[in-house]
Design a protein around this motif. Sequence first.
Motif, PDB file in Angstrom:
ATOM      1  N   ILE A   1       1.059  -1.134   0.246  1.00 39.73           N
ATOM      2  CA  ILE A   1      -0.319  -0.296   0.440  1.00 39.73           C
ATOM      3  C   ILE A   1       1.071   0.946   0.113  1.00 39.73           C
ATOM      4  O   ILE A   1       1.518   1.642   1.274  1.00 39.73           O
ATOM      5  CB  ILE A   1      -0.997  -0.279   1.529  1.00 39.73           C
ATOM      6  N   PRO A   2       0.670   2.055  -1.227  1.00 36.12           N
ATOM      7  CA  PRO A   2       1.470   3.245  -0.615  1.00 36.12           C
ATOM      8  C   PRO A   2       1.147   4.069  -0.205  1.00 36.12           C
ATOM      9  O   PRO A   2      -0.282   4.368  -0.998  1.00 36.12           O
ATOM     10  CB  PRO A   2       2.058   3.873  -2.458  1.00 36.12           C
ATOM     11  N   ALA A   3       1.448   5.544   0.251  1.00 34.18           N
ATOM     12  CA  ALA A   3       0.516   6.051   0.869  1.00 34.18           C
ATOM     13  C   ALA A   3       1.575   7.325   1.872  1.00 34.18           C
ATOM     14  O   ALA A   3       2.522   6.904   2.246  1.00 34.18           O
ATOM     15  CB  ALA A   3      -0.697   5.332   2.355  1.00 34.18           C
ATOM     16  N   ILE A   4       0.647   8.210   2.154  1.00 29.64           N
ATOM     17  CA  ILE A   4       1.006   9.538   2.139  1.00 29.64           C
ATOM     18  C   ILE A   4       0.406   9.633   3.587  1.00 29.64           C
ATOM     19  O   ILE A   4      -0.972   9.424   3.707  1.00 29.64           O
ATOM     20  CB  ILE A   4       1.007  10.579   1.529  1.00 29.64           C
ATOM     21  N   GLU A   5       0.714  10.786   4.449  1.00 29.38           N
ATOM     22  CA  GLU A   5       0.630  11.323   5.566  1.00 29.38           C
ATOM     23  C   GLU A   5      -1.268  11.624   5.472  1.00 29.38           C
ATOM     24  O   GLU A   5      -2.048  11.121   6.627  1.00 29.38           O
ATOM     25  CB  GLU A   5       0.866  12.310   6.385  1.00 29.38           C
ATOM     26  N   LYS A   6      -1.235  12.661   4.562  1.00 30.59           N
ATOM     27  CA  LYS A   6      -3.139  12.690   4.609  1.00 30.59           C
ATOM     28  C   LYS A   6      -3.497  11.189   4.019  1.00 30.59           C
ATOM     29  O   LYS A   6      -5.316  11.079   4.863  1.00 30.59           O
ATOM     30  CB  LYS A   6      -3.878  12.966   3.154  1.00 30.59           C
ATOM     31  N   ASP A   7      -2.798  10.010   4.059  1.00 27.99           N
ATOM     32  CA  ASP A   7      -4.114   9.096   4.156  1.00 27.99           C
ATOM     33  C   ASP A   7      -4.400   8.445   5.271  1.00 27.99           C
ATOM     34  O   ASP A   7      -5.191   7.073   5.389  1.00 27.99           O
ATOM     35  CB  ASP A   7      -3.270   8.140   3.596  1.00 27.99           C
ATOM     36  N   LEU A   8      -3.670   8.823   6.138  1.00 27.37           N
ATOM     37  CA  LEU A   8      -4.443   8.244   7.899  1.00 27.37           C
ATOM     38  C   LEU A   8      -5.680   8.461   8.329  1.00 27.37           C
ATOM     39  O   LEU A   8      -6.127   7.117   8.724  1.00 27.37           O
ATOM     40  CB  LEU A   8      -3.203   9.343   8.599  1.00 27.37           C
ATOM     41  N   ASN A   9      -6.636   8.680   7.644  1.00 30.75           N
ATOM     42  CA  ASN A   9      -7.782   9.021   8.221  1.00 30.75           C
ATOM     43  C   ASN A   9      -8.542   7.286   7.278  1.00 30.75           C
ATOM     44  O   ASN A   9      -9.717   7.321   8.048  1.00 30.75           O
ATOM     45  CB  ASN A   9      -8.822  10.403   7.531  1.00 30.75           C
ATOM     46  N   THR A  10      -7.899   7.236   6.358  1.00 27.35           N
ATOM     47  CA  THR A  10      -8.477   5.576   6.280  1.00 27.35           C
ATOM     48  C   THR A  10      -7.572   4.648   5.766  1.00 27.35           C
ATOM     49  O   THR A  10      -8.451   3.656   6.013  1.00 27.35           O
ATOM     50  CB  THR A  10      -8.570   5.680   4.868  1.00 27.35           C
ATOM     51  N   LEU A  11      -6.439   4.401   6.028  1.00 31.70           N
ATOM     52  CA  LEU A  11      -5.070   4.239   6.149  1.00 31.70           C
ATOM     53  C   LEU A  11      -5.386   2.264   6.747  1.00 31.70           C
ATOM     54  O   LEU A  11      -5.916   1.506   6.700  1.00 31.70           O
ATOM     55  CB  LEU A  11      -4.505   4.435   5.807  1.00 31.70           C
ATOM     56  N   PRO A  12      -6.155   3.111   7.934  1.00 34.81           N
ATOM     57  CA  PRO A  12      -6.372   1.943   9.290  1.00 34.81           C
ATOM     58  C   PRO A  12      -7.304   1.202   9.066  1.00 34.81           C
ATOM     59  O   PRO A  12      -7.252  -0.067   9.080  1.00 34.81           O
ATOM     60  CB  PRO A  12      -6.604   2.495  10.534  1.00 34.81           C
TER      61      PRO A  12
ATOM     62  N   ASP B   1      -7.411   5.194   0.188  1.00 32.58           N
ATOM     63  CA  ASP B   1      -8.296   5.191   0.296  1.00 32.58           C
ATOM     64  C   ASP B   1      -9.427   4.649  -0.007  1.00 32.58           C
ATOM     65  O   ASP B   1     -10.684   4.520   0.162  1.00 32.58           O
ATOM     66  CB  ASP B   1      -8.457   6.330  -0.140  1.00 32.58           C
ATOM     67  N   THR B   2      -9.176   3.500  -0.262  1.00 24.44           N
ATOM     68  CA  THR B   2     -10.180   1.983  -1.021  1.00 24.44           C
ATOM     69  C   THR B   2     -10.324   1.000   0.393  1.00 24.44           C
ATOM     70  O   THR B   2      -9.271   0.451   0.400  1.00 24.44           O
ATOM     71  CB  THR B   2      -9.938   1.328  -2.532  1.00 24.44           C
ATOM     72  N   VAL B   3     -11.520   1.102   0.877  1.00 19.99           N
ATOM     73  CA  VAL B   3     -11.452  -0.357   2.070  1.00 19.99           C
ATOM     74  C   VAL B   3     -12.183  -1.726   1.450  1.00 19.99           C
ATOM     75  O   VAL B   3     -13.755  -1.103   0.983  1.00 19.99           O
ATOM     76  CB  VAL B   3     -12.200   0.326   3.478  1.00 19.99           C
ATOM     77  N   LEU B   4     -11.860  -2.827   1.199  1.00 21.43           N
ATOM     78  CA  LEU B   4     -12.942  -3.682   1.008  1.00 21.43           C
ATOM     79  C   LEU B   4     -13.599  -3.819   2.065  1.00 21.43           C
ATOM     80  O   LEU B   4     -13.447  -3.509   3.698  1.00 21.43           O
ATOM     81  CB  LEU B   4     -11.991  -5.227   1.497  1.00 21.43           C
ATOM     82  N   ILE B   5     -15.748  -4.227   1.290  1.00 23.42           N
ATOM     83  CA  ILE B   5     -16.615  -4.117   2.674  1.00 23.42           C
ATOM     84  C   ILE B   5     -16.966  -5.933   3.144  1.00 23.42           C
ATOM     85  O   ILE B   5     -18.044  -6.029   3.662  1.00 23.42           O
ATOM     86  CB  ILE B   5     -17.654  -3.293   3.078  1.00 23.42           C
ATOM     87  N   ARG B   6     -16.451  -7.285   1.589  1.00 21.27           N
ATOM     88  CA  ARG B   6     -16.882  -8.230   1.014  1.00 21.27           C
ATOM     89  C   ARG B   6     -15.651  -9.025   1.272  1.00 21.27           C
ATOM     90  O   ARG B   6     -14.819  -8.282   0.853  1.00 21.27           O
ATOM     91  CB  ARG B   6     -17.781  -7.942  -0.137  1.00 21.27           C
TER      92      ARG B   6
ATOM     93  N   SER C   1     -16.625  -2.506  -2.269  1.00 16.21           N
ATOM     94  CA  SER C   1     -14.969  -2.037  -1.547  1.00 16.21           C
ATOM     95  C   SER C   1     -15.946  -0.046  -1.283  1.00 16.21           C
ATOM     96  O   SER C   1     -16.900  -0.336  -2.301  1.00 16.21           O
ATOM     97  CB  SER C   1     -13.936  -1.848  -2.443  1.00 16.21           C
ATOM     98  N   LEU C   2     -14.995   0.785  -0.566  1.00 14.14           N
ATOM     99  CA  LEU C   2     -15.644   1.835  -0.840  1.00 14.14           C
ATOM    100  C   LEU C   2     -14.581   3.127  -0.940  1.00 14.14           C
ATOM    101  O   LEU C   2     -13.165   2.843  -0.028  1.00 14.14           O
ATOM    102  CB  LEU C   2     -16.100   2.398   0.502  1.00 14.14           C
ATOM    103  N   SER C   3     -14.610   3.475  -1.660  1.00 11.73           N
ATOM    104  CA  SER C   3     -13.668   4.187  -1.709  1.00 11.73           C
ATOM    105  C   SER C   3     -13.590   5.771  -0.736  1.00 11.73           C
ATOM    106  O   SER C   3     -14.662   6.741  -1.898  1.00 11.73           O
ATOM    107  CB  SER C   3     -13.550   4.648  -3.138  1.00 11.73           C
ATOM    108  N   PHE C   4     -13.094   6.200  -0.914  1.00  7.91           N
ATOM    109  CA  PHE C   4     -12.940   7.504   0.091  1.00  7.91           C
ATOM    110  C   PHE C   4     -12.047   8.967  -0.255  1.00  7.91           C
ATOM    111  O   PHE C   4     -11.263   8.753  -0.013  1.00  7.91           O
ATOM    112  CB  PHE C   4     -12.959   7.082   1.677  1.00  7.91           C
ATOM    113  N   HIS C   5     -12.630   9.277  -1.484  1.00 10.25           N
ATOM    114  CA  HIS C   5     -11.986  10.272  -2.287  1.00 10.25           C
ATOM    115  C   HIS C   5     -12.088  11.793  -1.320  1.00 10.25           C
ATOM    116  O   HIS C   5     -12.939  12.847  -1.355  1.00 10.25           O
ATOM    117  CB  HIS C   5     -12.234  10.481  -3.180  1.00 10.25           C
ATOM    118  N   GLN C   6     -10.927  12.435  -0.674  1.00  8.34           N
ATOM    119  CA  GLN C   6     -11.400  13.221   0.456  1.00  8.34           C
ATOM    120  C   GLN C   6     -10.284  14.530  -0.311  1.00  8.34           C
ATOM    121  O   GLN C   6     -10.298  15.233  -0.104  1.00  8.34           O
ATOM    122  CB  GLN C   6     -11.013  13.334   1.584  1.00  8.34           C
TER     123      GLN C   6
END
Length: 272
Positions: free
Chosen positions: A19-30, A120-125, A257-262
């Motif tokens: 998973i590539p990430a930066i600090e701004k992704d911390l709201n979703t990354l967990p 920014d994408t979360v699996l839900i199934r 899945s859900l993607s949280f584009h902020q």
Amino acid sequence: MPELPSSHISSSTAIDVLIPAIEKDLNTLPYVIDGVRRFVRHPIGTVYIVSPGGSAGIRRLCASKGCKFVDEALVLPLSKKDIHYRSSRWERSGWLLQQLLKLSGDRICQRKHFLVIDADTVLIRPHTFLTKGKTVYYYRSWSQPEYFRTHRKLLGKGVSAPHSFVSHYMLFDRDKLSRLKRTIEDRHGIAWFKAILRSIDKTKQFGFSEFETYGNFHYAERPGEILFRHTLNKSLPLKASSLSAAKVRLLARKYRSLSFHQRKGYTRTPKE
């Protein structure tokens, strides 16, 4: 976003996760990490988070979640400031860098197969990516024409797959990925990432897709090894933490899945 129910293992093939990430992704990354561990029906090996070396928040999250932090500066001999992919209206240098980092997964991950997923994408199934000797690709019904023009420049041929491979997550085979990059290098006589940078029309906002390039390369080689399933992704302009358990259960009836584009910049944007 509430805790998600666990899923059972349906494939014995262990995979790593990148998973590539930066600090701004911390709201979703967990939630991304938790979703992978709960809904990917493979044994999960190492979860690698690739990020700038100074990302203290990402390092803390890796320690708390049992993930391995990888300094992106040690992965590629270039950084966001070296890419220069922007106009007066948009900045895509970081977006392109994260794609090159994903395509470097064969140097980062240890297992033969590794899952790449956007931060920014979360699996839900539940998701399975290998079944009966075939790779499962989750697809969407549209793509960007420029992706295919760049693909032709890179590989000298068009695409023939019936669906788009752009789905915010994809399983890679390290051997196939290495072969793709060698093919690009043999054709262009330069490093694979330099060939990609040279092949993109940088006047276009969406000039390259790592998923379309790898997926169509695999399809051209072995179409019989591929299964397609609709990604069923939902983009939401809100925080992952704002969703209730009831809302997630309701969304899971229709979406995988859900993607949280902020925010714009490093990862994907709603218009892609």
